[in-house]
Design an enzyme around this catalytic site. Structure first.
Site, short mmCIF file in Angstrom:
data_model
loop_
_atom_site.label_atom_id
_atom_site.label_comp_id
_atom_site.label_asym_id
_atom_site.label_seq_id
_atom_site.Cartn_x
_atom_site.Cartn_y
_atom_site.Cartn_z
N TYR A 156 2.60 -3.36 8.14
CA TYR A 156 2.10 -3.15 6.78
C TYR A 156 0.80 -4.27 6.97
CZ TYR A 156 1.04 -2.43 1.88
OH TYR A 156 0.37 -2.28 0.42
N LYS A 160 -3.18 -3.43 6.92
CA LYS A 160 -3.99 -3.77 5.71
C LYS A 160 -5.01 -4.98 6.32
CE LYS A 160 -2.37 -1.24 2.86
NZ LYS A 160 -3.16 -0.03 2.37
P1 NAP Z 1 2.14 4.98 -3.92
O1 NAP Z 1 2.46 5.14 -5.67
O2 NAP Z 1 3.51 5.08 -3.21
O3 NAP Z 1 1.13 6.16 -3.54
C1 NAP Z 1 0.80 6.15 -2.30
C2 NAP Z 1 -0.13 7.48 -2.06
O4 NAP Z 1 -0.50 7.57 -0.74
C3 NAP Z 1 0.35 8.77 -2.60
O5 NAP Z 1 -0.47 9.31 -3.32
C4 NAP Z 1 0.82 9.55 -1.34
O6 NAP Z 1 0.60 10.75 -1.55
C5 NAP Z 1 -0.27 8.82 -0.39
N1 NAP Z 1 -0.01 9.13 0.92
C6 NAP Z 1 0.92 8.71 1.55
N2 NAP Z 1 0.87 9.21 2.80
C7 NAP Z 1 -0.16 9.87 3.14
C8 NAP Z 1 -0.91 10.60 4.27
N3 NAP Z 1 -0.18 10.63 5.37
N4 NAP Z 1 -1.78 11.27 3.65
C9 NAP Z 1 -2.38 11.42 2.36
N5 NAP Z 1 -2.14 10.58 1.61
C10 NAP Z 1 -0.73 9.98 1.56
O7 NAP Z 1 1.56 3.64 -3.81
P2 NAP Z 1 0.47 2.87 -4.78
O8 NAP Z 1 1.35 1.71 -5.13
O9 NAP Z 1 -0.20 3.38 -5.66
O10 NAP Z 1 -0.30 2.23 -3.38
C11 NAP Z 1 -1.86 2.80 -3.37
C12 NAP Z 1 -2.59 1.95 -2.28
O11 NAP Z 1 -2.55 0.44 -2.67
C13 NAP Z 1 -1.90 1.98 -1.04
O12 NAP Z 1 -2.71 1.75 0.19
C14 NAP Z 1 -1.18 0.66 -0.90
O13 NAP Z 1 -0.83 -0.05 0.29
C15 NAP Z 1 -1.84 -0.22 -1.75
N6 NAP Z 1 -1.43 -1.53 -2.42
C16 NAP Z 1 -0.44 -1.15 -3.52
C17 NAP Z 1 0.13 -2.52 -4.06
C18 NAP Z 1 0.96 -2.24 -5.27
O14 NAP Z 1 1.35 -3.46 -5.82
N7 NAP Z 1 1.64 -1.17 -5.73
C19 NAP Z 1 -0.43 -3.83 -3.79
C20 NAP Z 1 -1.29 -3.98 -2.67
C21 NAP Z 1 -1.90 -2.87 -2.11
P3 NAP Z 1 1.87 11.93 -1.45
O15 NAP Z 1 2.70 11.50 -2.41
O16 NAP Z 1 1.36 13.16 -1.54
O17 NAP Z 1 2.38 11.59 -0.06
#
Ligand code: NAP
Length: 247
Positions: A156, A160
């Site tokens: 990851y 990133k």
């Molecule tokens: P999440 O709730 O798990 O959502 C992930 C999203 O990515 C879902 O809508 C999922 O869609 C989509 N996705 C996964 N695989 C995919 C694919 N192959 N093609 C198209 N869509 C895909 O995660 P989140 O926490 O909101 O994170 C969103 C972003 O922020 C990510 O890039 C994550 O790395 C980043 N981030 C999150 C945090 C945190 O604290 N949460 C911190 C730093 C960075 P489906 O459900 O339809 O598969």
């Protein structure tokens, strides 16, 4: 009417967590949004209906953006529905956390493909239209883990950090155009994923965050709107929204 009224955006993974907040925030500014999903059809349709009920425009588009042909399909569907493309938010992401000793090639590749290779796929498909837009915007949702590293997260963190290098290089190449390219690096944001961490572990994380709380999804979404709206002279940057956890 806002200055973003009528602009068109793609938000990958736009129906859940941070992506859903970005979708809602852009739609509230009058942006027409293509909500990409891979497996979450119901939540994608629900957010599209919600936006339409509030007088906005949105479509749901299924595409696994780790595949080039599906990313191309996403861009084509967006243009067929809305006729143009101004904003690309690369938000789709997954984790497959394992200490490096236990990390198999499959979990390495999957995380690189979904988090990083997808950015190549969507950007390649969208670039021609973004360059033609009055003010094209590419925003890559990276992570504090790409900057500071994370235990059990070599895959990851590599993806990133790769997004950040990609962002800076493409920003240089596109500086002579109207397209800006930036990354947002969230810290720990209060999403389902973070709230699933055992309470005691969560308390330890919060104790290390200078602002002493997790971030909210809206705080990331407002960062996106800031870069889209007021970011004409901001390019190649990492916007850290992390409560001071990494400076
Ligand atoms: P999440 O709730 O798990 O959502 C992930 C999203 O990515 C879902 O809508 C999922 O869609 C989509 N996705 C996964 N695989 C995919 C694919 N192959 N093609 C198209 N869509 C895909 O995660 P989140 O926490 O909101 O994170 C969103 C972003 O922020 C990510 O890039 C994550 O790395 C980043 N981030 C999150 C945090 C945190 O604290 N949460 C911190 C730093 C960075 P489906 O459900 O339809 O598969």
């Amino acid at each position: 009417m806002t200055e973003l009224q009528g602009k068109v955006a793609i938000v990958t993974g736009g129906s859940k967590g941070i992506g859903a907040a970005i979708t809602r925030e852009l739609a509230s500014q009058g942006v027409k949004v293509a909500v990409n999903y891979n497996s979450s059809k119901e939540s994608a349709e629900a957010i599209v209906n919600e936006i339409r009920e509030n007088g906005g425009s949105a479509i749901a588009v299924q595409a696994d953006v780790s595949y080039a042909d599906q990313a191309k399909h996403l861009v084509e569907e967006t243009k067929a529905a809305f006729g143009q493309l101004d904003i690309l938010v690369n938000n789709a992401g997954i984790t497959r956390d394992r200490s490096f000793k236990k990390l198999g090639e499959e979990d390495w590749k999957k995380v690189i493909d979904v988090n990083l290779h997808s950015v190549y796929n969507t950007t390649s498909a969208a670039l021609g239209d973004l360059v033609e837009a009055e003010a094209g915007r590419i925003i890559n949702i990276s992570s504090i883990i790409g900057q500071a590293g994370g235990f059990g997260q070599t895959n990851y963190a590599a993806a990133k950090a790769g997004m950040v290098g990609f962002t800076k290089s493409l920003a240089l190449e596109l500086a002579k155009t109207n397209v800006t390219v930036n990354a947002i690096c969230p810290g720990f944001i209060e999403t389902e994923m973070v709230m699933a961490i055992p309470e005691e572990v969560r308390a330890n994380i919060v104790a290390k965050i200078p602002k002493r709380r997790f971030g909210q999804v809206n705080e990331i979404a407002r960062g996106v709107v800031y870069l889209v709206k007021d970011g004409a002279y901001i390019t190649g940057q990492q916007l850290n929204i992390n409560g001071g956890l990494y400076m």
